[in-house]
Motif scaffolding. Structure first.
Motif, PDB file in Angstrom:
ATOM      1  N   GLY A  29     -20.943  21.396 -33.576  1.00 33.20           N
ATOM      2  CA  GLY A  29     -20.105  20.544 -34.338  1.00 33.20           C
ATOM      3  C   GLY A  29     -19.117  19.908 -33.374  1.00 33.20           C
ATOM      4  N   LEU A  30     -18.350  20.659 -32.620  1.00 28.98           N
ATOM      5  CA  LEU A  30     -17.399  20.181 -31.520  1.00 28.98           C
ATOM      6  C   LEU A  30     -18.114  19.319 -30.556  1.00 28.98           C
ATOM      7  CD1 LEU A  30     -15.239  23.580 -31.288  1.00 28.98           C
ATOM      8  CD2 LEU A  30     -14.567  21.268 -32.404  1.00 28.98           C
ATOM      9  N   SER A  31     -19.143  19.691 -30.029  1.00 31.01           N
ATOM     10  CA  SER A  31     -19.891  18.621 -29.325  1.00 31.01           C
ATOM     11  C   SER A  31     -20.433  17.332 -29.887  1.00 31.01           C
ATOM     12  CB  SER A  31     -21.133  19.314 -28.757  1.00 31.01           C
ATOM     13  OG  SER A  31     -21.964  18.351 -27.956  1.00 31.01           O
ATOM     14  N   LEU A  32     -20.667  17.575 -31.115  1.00 29.78           N
ATOM     15  CA  LEU A  32     -20.818  15.929 -31.803  1.00 29.78           C
ATOM     16  C   LEU A  32     -19.436  15.318 -32.046  1.00 29.78           C
ATOM     17  CD1 LEU A  32     -23.058  17.393 -34.715  1.00 29.78           C
ATOM     18  CD2 LEU A  32     -23.686  16.053 -33.006  1.00 29.78           C
ATOM     19  N   TRP A  39     -12.258  11.513 -29.234  1.00 24.13           N
ATOM     20  CA  TRP A  39     -12.175  12.984 -29.640  1.00 24.13           C
ATOM     21  C   TRP A  39     -12.959  13.759 -28.412  1.00 24.13           C
ATOM     22  CZ3 TRP A  39      -8.538  14.374 -33.025  1.00 24.13           C
ATOM     23  CH2 TRP A  39      -8.261  13.306 -33.964  1.00 24.13           C
ATOM     24  N   SER A  40     -13.281  13.023 -27.491  1.00 25.10           N
ATOM     25  CA  SER A  40     -14.210  13.813 -26.432  1.00 25.10           C
ATOM     26  C   SER A  40     -13.456  14.641 -25.650  1.00 25.10           C
ATOM     27  CB  SER A  40     -14.759  12.689 -25.396  1.00 25.10           C
ATOM     28  OG  SER A  40     -13.830  12.140 -24.729  1.00 25.10           O
ATOM     29  N   GLY A  41     -12.276  14.775 -25.334  1.00 29.74           N
ATOM     30  CA  GLY A  41     -11.687  15.744 -24.460  1.00 29.74           C
ATOM     31  C   GLY A  41     -11.277  16.816 -25.492  1.00 29.74           C
ATOM     32  N   LEU A  42     -10.725  16.481 -26.767  1.00 31.93           N
ATOM     33  CA  LEU A  42     -10.450  17.575 -27.625  1.00 31.93           C
ATOM     34  C   LEU A  42     -11.597  18.500 -28.051  1.00 31.93           C
ATOM     35  CD1 LEU A  42      -8.322  19.083 -29.288  1.00 31.93           C
ATOM     36  CD2 LEU A  42      -8.691  17.614 -31.268  1.00 31.93           C
ATOM     37  N   GLY A  83     -23.657  15.972 -28.220  1.00 34.62           N
ATOM     38  CA  GLY A  83     -22.995  14.530 -28.008  1.00 34.62           C
ATOM     39  C   GLY A  83     -23.630  13.418 -27.675  1.00 34.62           C
ATOM     40  N   PRO A  84     -24.251  13.667 -26.421  1.00 36.07           N
ATOM     41  CA  PRO A  84     -24.938  12.633 -25.936  1.00 36.07           C
ATOM     42  C   PRO A  84     -26.310  12.216 -26.748  1.00 36.07           C
ATOM     43  CG  PRO A  84     -24.386  14.102 -24.297  1.00 36.07           C
ATOM     44  CD  PRO A  84     -24.079  14.663 -25.444  1.00 36.07           C
ATOM     45  N   VAL A  85     -26.998  13.279 -27.378  1.00 35.17           N
ATOM     46  CA  VAL A  85     -27.899  13.033 -28.338  1.00 35.17           C
ATOM     47  C   VAL A  85     -27.685  12.463 -29.447  1.00 35.17           C
ATOM     48  CG1 VAL A  85     -29.860  14.014 -29.911  1.00 35.17           C
ATOM     49  CG2 VAL A  85     -29.481  15.249 -27.461  1.00 35.17           C
ATOM     50  N   LEU A  86     -26.512  12.556 -29.998  1.00 38.30           N
ATOM     51  CA  LEU A  86     -26.127  11.939 -31.150  1.00 38.30           C
ATOM     52  C   LEU A  86     -25.832  10.617 -30.732  1.00 38.30           C
ATOM     53  CD1 LEU A  86     -24.922  11.686 -34.025  1.00 38.30           C
ATOM     54  CD2 LEU A  86     -22.530  12.423 -32.994  1.00 38.30           C
ATOM     55  N   GLN A  87     -25.232  10.324 -29.747  1.00 40.09           N
ATOM     56  CA  GLN A  87     -24.874   8.797 -29.165  1.00 40.09           C
ATOM     57  C   GLN A  87     -26.266   8.008 -28.915  1.00 40.09           C
ATOM     58  OE1 GLN A  87     -22.670   8.382 -25.742  1.00 40.09           O
ATOM     59  NE2 GLN A  87     -22.155   6.135 -26.118  1.00 40.09           N
TER      60      GLN A  87
END
Length: 202
Positions: A29-32, A39-42, A83-87
């Motif tokens: 979830g945090l990676s998404l 919010w990428s850094g956080l 994250g990259p997969v969601l994008q």
């Protein structure tokens, strides 16, 4: 040298691994969350802490080398992949093609020389959220004034990507992330089994 903390009872093993079971979905979830540039850094910082905490719980419950190595491998995949997969999924299935102009370029020093971020503005004058292209898509100050076709997220969650980006196979990658999540949970379950065997012989 201080000894590594280990569980002292089967009850503690159960408690530790029950907490660890929540780790993998939290990490994903945090990676998404990190797919959003705001919010990428956080997301990555909190995801890293969640990964360390999950692995620590597994180590205390069952100090077993191969389980920890497996946990590190799938944990890094669970943190870096979603994250990259969601994008890519967003762009592949609902990205909108728009024409933008490079309005300016930010330059900063990277490990291997200067790196660039192109700042964009839509040619039609409409607002563009997260209006940046990173170093992989920005060749530097010589691009100022040039126009590019990019894909944008209509909901403004992810940053633009070049229109010619290849998203073939992204659905397979999404299923692979599900496999990573299942494997991580399996490793937590195995750490419970190994930990309980020390006290209950099973």
């Amino acid at each position: 040298m201080p000894r590594t903390a280990t569980a002292t009872s089967s009850r503690q093993v159960r408690r530790l691994t029950t907490m660890a079971f929540f780790g993998p979905p939290v990490i994903v979830g945090l990676s998404l969350l990190a797919a959003n540039p705001d919010w990428s850094g956080l997301g990555l910082v909190l995801g890293t802490f969640a990964l360390i905490a999950t692995l620590s719980l597994m180590v205390i419950a069952a100090p077993n080398g191969w389980l920890i190595v497996g946990g590190v491998i799938v944990g890094i995949a669970a943190l870096s992949g979603p994250g990259p997969v969601l994008q890519a999924e967003v762009m592949a299935h609902q990205g909108q093609r728009v024409e933008v102009r490079v309005t300016s370029v930010k330059t900063y020093q990277g490990k291997h020389g200067p790196e660039y971020t192109c700042l964009l503005g839509r040619v039609d004058g409409k607002p563009l959220k997260h209006a940046e292209l990173g170093n992989d898509s920005c060749d530097g100050p010589m691009e100022v004034g040039q126009t590019e076709d990019v894909l944008v997220d209509p909901h403004g969650w992810t940053a633009p990507e070049l229109a010619e980006t290849d998203y073939s196979g992204i659905d397979i990658a999404a299923w692979a992330l599900l496999v990573v999540l299942v494997l991580f949970e399996l490793l937590v379950w195995l750490s419970r089994r190994v930990g309980l065997r020390r006290f209950e012989g099973r």
